[in-house]
Write an enzyme that holds these catalytic residues in place. Structure first.
Site: not given
Ligand code: NAP
Ligand code: MG
Length: 356
Positions: A105, A124, A158, A107, A259, A49, A102
């Site tokens: 929150e 992650e 991240c 996660g 962040e 996804k 992601g």
């Molecule tokens: P996000 O809003 O948490 O979304 C991540 C993924 O989860 C997207 O595919 C999103 O879909 C999906 N999602 C959202 N709500 C969901 C739910 N209730 N149930 C299941 N899936 C859901 O993160 P983002 O805005 O894409 O990315 C930024 C964040 O990712 C930052 O906090 C960053 O630190 C973190 N990150 C961490 C790493 C690591 O390896 N630790 C690497 C990169 C990024 P949609 O796109 O449709 O909302």
């Protein structure tokens, strides 16, 4: 495995089953492959996804995998909103494992949803990593690499080492050098050869950074450079932002604790090694980090004392395909990459054969 009873004991690694792999937009192809490759190599089938902003690269990757001979039943790509598609995947009893990258929150929500069916999860999540610069370091190199370790990918990383701690004797010079190098960064369209920083993903993401620049200044930080919306020839409609350096930041302020996920560096001075360690650890996150010093003993002490999943000494590299990657604290659970990824995508079965 040698055992006390007579007979033979064998430990098997078996596929977990169906893996739902949910990925963010900031490195859409790379982060997806960190999950897709080990999940398939361990014999699982996968449903990916991708983030709503960035589904195309993973759709193309799936086509290439099938062209290369992967059975089409082994992979599905299911773009769509996280709240609907992601949610359905995480709660579906046919899904055996969720690999998520992601925000912290989302996660946390996923972990709670997965608890219903005791679905395996690895997470992650976000970061607010420390970049600790001691006065004995090669300061020119530390400045150059610190600029990239916070502004790379326009800060949407991240692993961004967005809290830059600098030992007092080097602090003023470091602030000036970092501001100068930041000013020189070429912000432009991603396809231009000369571009160093491209646009941000969305208007909203840029707005968040601008809000944090306001908040930081209200909290007493000094904006040394950046934070303007530039006119970019050939980049009309892009969400550009000049990378910003905030100096004299206090580690207990919002701008240093939350962040931002944009091109905002927080510079903070310290006086002793103990203080540097304490400040680096005063965060709910623990993903990445860097230490700059020529003192080997100090590098070892500080690397061990910082509670983070990944740390580098005199380098801004935080990810190696062969080495484990993942977070302490609210930065996640589990380690991707290298042999550690095998733990995420297999179940362990113990089989005992009697001799009689
Ligand atoms: P996000 O809003 O948490 O979304 C991540 C993924 O989860 C997207 O595919 C999103 O879909 C999906 N999602 C959202 N709500 C969901 C739910 N209730 N149930 C299941 N899936 C859901 O993160 P983002 O805005 O894409 O990315 C930024 C964040 O990712 C930052 O906090 C960053 O630190 C973190 N990150 C961490 C790493 C690591 O390896 N630790 C690497 C990169 C990024 P949609 O796109 O449709 O909302
Ligand atoms: Mg998001």
């Amino acid at each position: 495995m040698p055992i006390q009873d007579p007979g033979l004991d064998v430990t098997l690694r078996e596929p977990v089953g169906v893996c739902a792999l949910i990925t963010p937009w900031n490195f859409p192809l790379v982060i997806s492959t960190w999950k897709i490759a080990p999940a398939l190599a361990c014999g699982n089938t996968i449903v990916v996804k991708p983030a709503s902003y960035t589904p195309l690269s993973v759709l193309r990757l799936a086509e290439i995998l099938i062209e290369a001979g992967l059975p089409p039943e082994a992979i599905s790509v299911l773009p769509g909103p996280g709240s609907a598609v992601g949610n359905a995947l995480v709660t579906d009893p046919r899904v055996n494992k969720v690999g998520f990258t992601g925000s912290t929150e989302v996660g946390s929500k996923i972990m709670a949803l997965a608890a219903r069916n005791i679905t395996r999860v690895s997470l992650e999540l976000g970061g607010k990593s420390a970049n600790v610069v001691f006065a004995d370091a090669d300061i020119d190199t530390a400045v150059e690499r610190s600029v990239w370790s916070v502004f790379g990918n326009t800060g949407q990383d991240c692993c961004a080492r967005s809290r830059v701690f600098v030992e007092r004797p080097a602090y003023d010079d470091f602030v000036a050098a970092m501001a100068k190098r930041t000013d020189e960064l070429r912000v432009g369209p991603p396809l231009d050869e000369g571009t160093e920083l491209g646009p941000m993903i969305s208007a909203g993401q840029r707005e968040t950074s601008l809000e944090y620049l306001e908040i930081g200044q209200k909290e007493g930080a000094r904006l040394v450079t950046g934070g303007e919306i530039p006119q970019v020839a050939g980049g009309e409609g892009g969400f550009y932002l000049r990378p910003a350096v905030l100096a004299d930041v206090r580690n207990d302020t919002r701008v240093a604790q939350e962040e931002i996920f944009g091109p905002v560096a927080c510079l903070i001075s310290f006086d002793t090694e103990e203080e540097a360690i304490r400040l680096a650890n005063e965060t709910e996150y623990g993903l990445s980090g860097s230490i700059w010093t020529r003192d080997l003993g100090r590098a070892i002490r500080v690397a061990k004392a910082i509670r983070t999943g990944v740390i580098s000494v005199n380098s801004s590299h935080s990810v190696h395909t062969e080495a484990p990657f993942g977070g302490y604290k609210r930065s996640g659970i589990g380690r991707e990459m290298g042999m550690h990824a095998v733990n995420l995508y297999t179940e362990v079965k113990n089989v005992y054969f009697s001799e009689s």
